[in-house]
Design an enzyme around this catalytic site. Structure first.
Site, PDB file in Angstrom:
ATOM      1  N   PRO A  62       0.788  -1.229   0.000  1.00 13.00           N
ATOM      2  CA  PRO A  62       0.000   0.000   0.000  1.00 13.00           C
ATOM      3  C   PRO A  62       0.823   1.283   0.000  1.00 13.00           C
ATOM      4  CG  PRO A  62      -0.134  -1.104   2.117  1.00 13.00           C
ATOM      5  CD  PRO A  62       0.501  -2.065   1.173  1.00 13.00           C
ATOM      6  N   ASN A  63       0.354   2.232  -0.788  1.00 16.80           N
ATOM      7  CA  ASN A  63       0.902   3.591  -0.891  1.00 16.80           C
ATOM      8  C   ASN A  63       2.221   3.675  -1.656  1.00 16.80           C
ATOM      9  OD1 ASN A  63      -1.236   4.836   0.688  1.00 16.80           O
ATOM     10  ND2 ASN A  63      -0.360   3.729   2.416  1.00 16.80           N
ATOM     11  N   ARG A  96       4.932  10.908  -2.624  1.00 18.78           N
ATOM     12  CA  ARG A  96       4.545  10.673  -1.241  1.00 18.78           C
ATOM     13  C   ARG A  96       5.715  10.987  -0.298  1.00 18.78           C
ATOM     14  NH1 ARG A  96       4.742   4.614   1.317  1.00 18.78           N
ATOM     15  NH2 ARG A  96       3.810   5.182   3.303  1.00 18.78           N
ATOM     16  N   TYR A 131      10.864   9.184   1.434  1.00 18.29           N
ATOM     17  CA  TYR A 131      10.919   8.144   0.398  1.00 18.29           C
ATOM     18  C   TYR A 131      11.569   8.593  -0.918  1.00 18.29           C
ATOM     19  CZ  TYR A 131       7.676   5.894   3.605  1.00 18.29           C
ATOM     20  OH  TYR A 131       7.102   5.341   4.721  1.00 18.29           O
ATOM     21  N   ASN A 179       8.072  -5.399  -0.389  1.00 18.91           N
ATOM     22  CA  ASN A 179       7.873  -4.251   0.493  1.00 18.91           C
ATOM     23  C   ASN A 179       6.381  -4.168   0.777  1.00 18.91           C
ATOM     24  OD1 ASN A 179       7.673  -1.852   1.845  1.00 18.91           O
ATOM     25  ND2 ASN A 179       8.936  -0.674   0.427  1.00 18.91           N
ATOM     26  N   ALA A 200       2.873  -0.515   5.169  1.00 23.60           N
ATOM     27  CA  ALA A 200       2.397  -0.555   6.551  1.00 23.60           C
ATOM     28  C   ALA A 200       1.837  -1.922   6.962  1.00 23.60           C
ATOM     29  CB  ALA A 200       1.340   0.527   6.763  1.00 23.60           C
ATOM     30  N   GLU A 236      12.223  -9.384   2.750  1.00 23.53           N
ATOM     31  CA  GLU A 236      11.479  -8.174   3.120  1.00 23.53           C
ATOM     32  C   GLU A 236      12.360  -6.946   2.875  1.00 23.53           C
ATOM     33  OE1 GLU A 236       9.785  -8.250   7.124  1.00 23.53           O
ATOM     34  OE2 GLU A 236      10.129  -6.106   7.329  1.00 23.53           O
ATOM     35  N   HIS A 279      12.549  -2.466   2.916  1.00 19.58           N
ATOM     36  CA  HIS A 279      11.997  -1.140   3.200  1.00 19.58           C
ATOM     37  C   HIS A 279      12.941  -0.084   2.674  1.00 19.58           C
ATOM     38  CE1 HIS A 279       8.965  -2.980   5.639  1.00 19.58           C
ATOM     39  NE2 HIS A 279       9.922  -3.701   6.201  1.00 19.58           N
ATOM     40  N   SER A 305      12.945   3.154   3.756  1.00 23.03           N
ATOM     41  CA  SER A 305      13.432   3.898   4.923  1.00 23.03           C
ATOM     42  C   SER A 305      13.994   2.936   5.960  1.00 23.03           C
ATOM     43  CB  SER A 305      12.276   4.702   5.537  1.00 23.03           C
ATOM     44  OG  SER A 305      11.259   3.831   6.006  1.00 23.03           O
ATOM     45  N   ARG A 314      12.519   5.275  12.945  1.00 17.25           N
ATOM     46  CA  ARG A 314      11.236   5.986  12.849  1.00 17.25           C
ATOM     47  C   ARG A 314      10.339   5.655  14.043  1.00 17.25           C
ATOM     48  NH1 ARG A 314       8.959   5.257   6.980  1.00 17.25           N
ATOM     49  NH2 ARG A 314       7.677   7.000   7.725  1.00 17.25           N
TER      50      ARG A 314
HETATM   51  C1  DQA Z   1       8.047   1.292   4.218  1.00 21.38           C
HETATM   52  C2  DQA Z   1       8.058   1.525   5.735  1.00 21.38           C
HETATM   53  C3  DQA Z   1       6.684   1.312   6.320  1.00 21.38           C
HETATM   54  O1  DQA Z   1       6.707   1.543   7.723  1.00 21.38           O
HETATM   55  C4  DQA Z   1       5.684   2.272   5.693  1.00 21.38           C
HETATM   56  O2  DQA Z   1       4.392   2.029   6.195  1.00 21.38           O
HETATM   57  C5  DQA Z   1       5.706   2.237   4.219  1.00 21.38           C
HETATM   58  C6  DQA Z   1       6.991   2.145   3.532  1.00 21.38           C
HETATM   59  C7  DQA Z   1       9.404   1.611   3.572  1.00 21.38           C
HETATM   60  O3  DQA Z   1       9.634   1.167   2.462  1.00 21.38           O
HETATM   61  O4  DQA Z   1      10.227   2.334   4.164  1.00 21.38           O
HETATM   62  O5  DQA Z   1       4.668   2.352   3.564  1.00 21.38           O
HETATM   63  O6  DQA Z   1       7.771  -0.073   3.986  1.00 21.38           O
END
Ligand code: DQA
Length: 140
Positions: free
Chosen positions: A10-11, A18, A23, A74, A77, A98, A100, A102, A107
């Protein structure tokens, strides 16, 4: 040549627009073109993004029994909440890494825990979009 699925949750369709301070300014499509070139001859990359937990689970099931050699995931959330995605990763045969963008450990505290990490082969985070390349290298 390894077949790798990059799966974004998501997102992550909003990358480039964003929260750019977290990011970055680059769209995933733009990055993916460069990544494909970089991996030429070593990995064939397919890509899927969804904002829906169920669609991500369906894609894991589809890919996870021989379609690809590895999955770079990835989950956004859902990483921090989804027992269903963790079960899907455990339920398939293909290894999952997995990733990410960030460094989630720098965080908010709710980002420090991953529901998925224990089901994955490994975790890479904090290197910006390069986290995906590092995960693919590790997978190969
Ligand atoms: C994320 C980190 C997650 O906590 C966040 O909700 C994201 C992006 C990252 O790629 O840093 O949507 O997965």
């Amino acid at each position: 040549m390894k077949k790798i699925l990059i799966l974004n949750g998501p997102n992550l369709n909003l990358l480039g627009r964003r929260e750019p301070t977290v990011y970055g300014h680059r769209s995933f499509d733009d990055f993916l073109d460069e990544l494909r070139q970089h991996m030429e001859g070593r990995a064939e990359l397919t890509y899927f993004q969804s904002n829906s937990e169920g669609a991500l689970i369906d894609r894991l099931h589809e890919a996870g029994f021989g379609e690809v050699d590895g999955i770079v995931f990835n989950a956004g959330a859902y990483t921090h909440t989804s027992i269903a995605l963790a079960d899907a990763i455990r339920g398939i045969e293909t290894p999952v890494v997995e990733v990410h963008i960030s460094n989630v450990h720098q965080r908010e505290e709710f980002r420090h825990h991953s529901m998925l990490a224990a089901a994955c082969k490994g975790v890479i985070c904090g290197f910006g979009l390069d986290s995906y390349r590092l995960a693919i290298e590790a997978m190969i």
